[in-house]
Design a protein around this motif. Structure first.
Motif, PDB file in Angstrom:
ATOM      1  N   CYS A  20       0.813  -1.209   0.000  1.00  0.00           N
ATOM      2  CA  CYS A  20       0.000   0.000   0.000  1.00  0.00           C
ATOM      3  C   CYS A  20       0.848   1.262   0.000  1.00  0.00           C
ATOM      4  O   CYS A  20       0.344   2.359  -0.201  1.00  0.00           O
ATOM      5  N   ARG A  23       2.332   3.258  -4.937  1.00  0.00           N
ATOM      6  CA  ARG A  23       1.070   3.203  -5.666  1.00  0.00           C
ATOM      7  C   ARG A  23       1.227   3.741  -7.078  1.00  0.00           C
ATOM      8  O   ARG A  23       2.140   4.516  -7.370  1.00  0.00           O
ATOM      9  N   LEU A  88       4.010   7.917  -0.499  1.00  0.00           N
ATOM     10  CA  LEU A  88       3.852   8.980   0.485  1.00  0.00           C
ATOM     11  C   LEU A  88       4.473   8.522   1.797  1.00  0.00           C
ATOM     12  O   LEU A  88       3.884   7.727   2.538  1.00  0.00           O
ATOM     13  N   CYS A 128     -11.032  11.458  -8.350  1.00  0.00           N
ATOM     14  CA  CYS A 128      -9.600  11.691  -8.497  1.00  0.00           C
ATOM     15  C   CYS A 128      -9.369  13.163  -8.822  1.00  0.00           C
ATOM     16  O   CYS A 128     -10.312  13.896  -9.131  1.00  0.00           O
ATOM     17  N   MET A 153      -4.026  11.613  -8.736  1.00  0.00           N
ATOM     18  CA  MET A 153      -4.184  10.740  -7.574  1.00  0.00           C
ATOM     19  C   MET A 153      -5.652  10.558  -7.238  1.00  0.00           C
ATOM     20  O   MET A 153      -6.505  11.376  -7.593  1.00  0.00           O
ATOM     21  N   ARG A 154      -5.929   9.506  -6.513  1.00  0.00           N
ATOM     22  CA  ARG A 154      -7.249   9.312  -5.928  1.00  0.00           C
ATOM     23  C   ARG A 154      -7.446  10.337  -4.827  1.00  0.00           C
ATOM     24  O   ARG A 154      -6.501  10.774  -4.187  1.00  0.00           O
ATOM     25  N   ASP A 156      -8.497  10.114  -1.865  1.00  0.00           N
ATOM     26  CA  ASP A 156      -8.013   9.708  -0.543  1.00  0.00           C
ATOM     27  C   ASP A 156      -6.533  10.038  -0.379  1.00  0.00           C
ATOM     28  O   ASP A 156      -6.109  10.514   0.683  1.00  0.00           O
ATOM     29  N   ASP A 157      -5.737   9.783  -1.418  1.00  0.00           N
ATOM     30  CA  ASP A 157      -4.308  10.080  -1.342  1.00  0.00           C
ATOM     31  C   ASP A 157      -4.049  11.580  -1.301  1.00  0.00           C
ATOM     32  O   ASP A 157      -3.133  12.061  -0.617  1.00  0.00           O
ATOM     33  N   ARG A 160      -4.627  12.821   2.046  1.00  0.00           N
ATOM     34  CA  ARG A 160      -3.516  12.430   2.910  1.00  0.00           C
ATOM     35  C   ARG A 160      -2.332  13.381   2.737  1.00  0.00           C
ATOM     36  O   ARG A 160      -1.678  13.757   3.718  1.00  0.00           O
TER      37      ARG A 160
END
Length: 510
Positions: A20, A23, A88, A128, A153-154, A156-157, A160
């Motif tokens: 994970c 990515r 990340l 995204c 990126m998605r 969620d990323d 983050r």
């Protein structure tokens, strides 16, 4: 920062241990790497598919070469996507790309000057966004506006990333500001450019012509010409002699300004500003949503902007120079939208306690006024003389030449008024921590606030005429991703030397 082979190999080996962590971009990024001709090649294939009633077998027999080329382009795009990875970490972000020659880059979060997230309308259902990460280092890409890292990126990323860069500053004191509807409309009216709108419209028509032929261009210009003829027929006697071509140009310019106005209105809608410690978060946009994170310590200078009307009504907007913020195409690095001067001073005091503009230490003396009003005054006279010569040669074109002369003189006359106001307001001041430069560029007034540690050099420039009247140009170069300079014209030479020596003494004092 280039990665060593050992670090890259270690990152590869740790993939199985922490899958994970490393990515790929969102799969839609494959389309980002396709060649621009890829989409043009698709058009005849789609047309043929419809013509053959979606008979794939027959289509393959007839257009197998076109389909093979399209598949080849798509394969190259997929390979670029597959071999572009990111990770990340706790302290830095790692990006690896290339399937023949590998290149890996690492950016520590502490060195990031700005992070930008862009979500276009078609990205909403895909969850995204584009993410652009920039530092003060010069971009390694061919384009100056290219960020250090640009990925899809998605969401969620991306959340983050923003949470990581924000957590470096956990100050509990939060200052939030939102743009009002009146300020938004005022900003769009005053900062909309007909030239940028016409450029955007032209690009749209040209690109559309590449795909669907000349139909769209012909339809547009036919509609504009029809509107111009209608206006010309129904015009009052004052403008009855204005040629149709002039009205056509005026309509195109107005459409361009309207496009620019609507673009600014939609772009800066829902403008929200939040400051927490040394971190600043800005979000705006309606159809395309953008979110920015800026580190205050990476801001090189503040630019307080006004035009003549804004100056008369004591309102201004504030832009900032920060690597990665507002450097994209058609972007404006807005920091504070249009507000009253007192409110701007109050907001800047909260964000930059050391940044203040005082009474000018070195104002512009009256004998240097020609440095400001001379060029537009000369141009006005040249236009008048040129029009007079043309009227003598082509008397039958008197109405057209006279009208053209008036239309050409209006913006120059306005420039003359602006430059006169600039002469009265320009100057330089220095308070041991911040250099304040007041000058005019084009039709726009600038008040530049540069912290002392962000100045790369100061230059005093004199041409042959300035050596006789005792004036000079005071130029300040600032630290940034690319060199920026700010020039105050017609400064008294002796006063400029005094200020230069004062700044040099401050630099040499530990």
């Amino acid at each position: 920062m280039e990665f060593s082979k050992h670090r890259l190999h270690h990152a590869r080996r740790s993939r199985n241990k922490a899958r994970c962590g490393i990515r790929h971009q969102h799969p839609i990024a494959v389309l980002r790497y396709t060649n621009k001709y890829f989409w043009i090649l698709l058009i005849p294939v789609v047309r043929a598919l419809i013509a053959y009633s979606f008979n794939l077998v027959h289509l393959m027999r007839v257009m197998w070469w076109d389909i093979l080329i399209i598949a080849f382009f798509f394969l190259l795009a997929w390979l670029r996507w597959y071999f572009t990875e990111y990770m990340l970490g706790d302290d830095s972000i790692l990006c690896v790309n290339g399937f023949i020659a590998k290149q890996a880059s690492e950016i520590p979060y502490s060195k990031i000057s700005a992070v930008t997230a862009e979500k276009y309308m078609w990205m909403y259902p895909l969850k995204c966004s584009y993410i652009l990460i920039d530092t003060d280092a010069k971009s390694t890409e061919m384009k100056k506006t290219s960020p250090d890292i640009k990925l899809i990126m998605r969401d969620d990323d991306i959340d983050r990333v923003f949470s990581i860069v924000k957590r470096q500053d956990m100050d509990e004191n939060v200052y939030t500001s939102r743009i009002s509807k009146g300020s938004l409309v005022s900003f769009s009216l005053l900062f909309s450019s007909a030239l940028s709108g016409v450029t955007l419209l032209g690009a749209l028509l040209i690109n559309a012509g590449d795909i669907v032929g000349d139909t769209l261009q012909n339809t547009f210009f036919s509609a504009v010409n029809t509107a111009a003829e209608t206006v010309n027929k129904k015009a009052l006697y004052i403008i009855a002699k204005i040629p149709t071509v002039t009205i056509t140009i005026a309509i195109i310019i107005f459409i361009g300004w309207l496009i620019s106005f609507l673009g600014n209105l939609l772009r800066h809608m829902h403008f929200t500003f939040e400051k927490r410690g040394g971190s600043i978060t800005i979000s705006d946009g309606f159809l395309t949503q953008r979110k920015y994170h800026i580190q205050r310590d990476h801001i090189n200078y503040a630019d307080l902007r006004q035009n003549l009307l804004m100056k008369l009504f004591r309102v201004m907007s504030v832009n900032v120079n920060c690597s990665g913020y507002g450097k994209g195409k058609n972007e404006i690095p807005v920091f504070i939208p249009i507000s009253k001067s007192a409110k701007v001073r109050s907001i800047l005091k909260r964000i930059f306690p050391d940044m203040e503009w005082e009474a000018d230490t070195i104002p512009i003396k009256f004998r240097y006024i020609w440095r400001y009003v001379g060029p537009p005054a000369i141009i006005l006279n040249l236009i008048t003389v040129a029009a007079g010569v043309l009227i003598c040669l082509f008397r039958e074109w008197f109405d057209v030449i006279f009208f053209t002369m008036i239309m050409a003189q209006v913006p120059i006359l306005w420039l003359l008024i602006v430059k006169t106001a600039a002469f009265c307001t320009s100057g330089v001041s220095y308070n041991r921590e911040v250099v304040c430069l007041k000058y005019c560029r084009g039709y726009e007034f600038h008040t530049i606030l540069v912290p002392e540690d962000r100045i790369s050099k100061i230059v005093i420039s004199r041409n042959i005429f300035q050596q006789f009247n005792g004036s000079c140009d005071f130029i300040v170069y600032t630290n940034s991703e690319y060199t920026k300079s700010h020039r105050v014209r017609g400064v008294d030479y002796r006063s400029a030397l005094w200020l230069f020596n004062k700044y040099s003494e401050s630099e040499s004092t530990p």
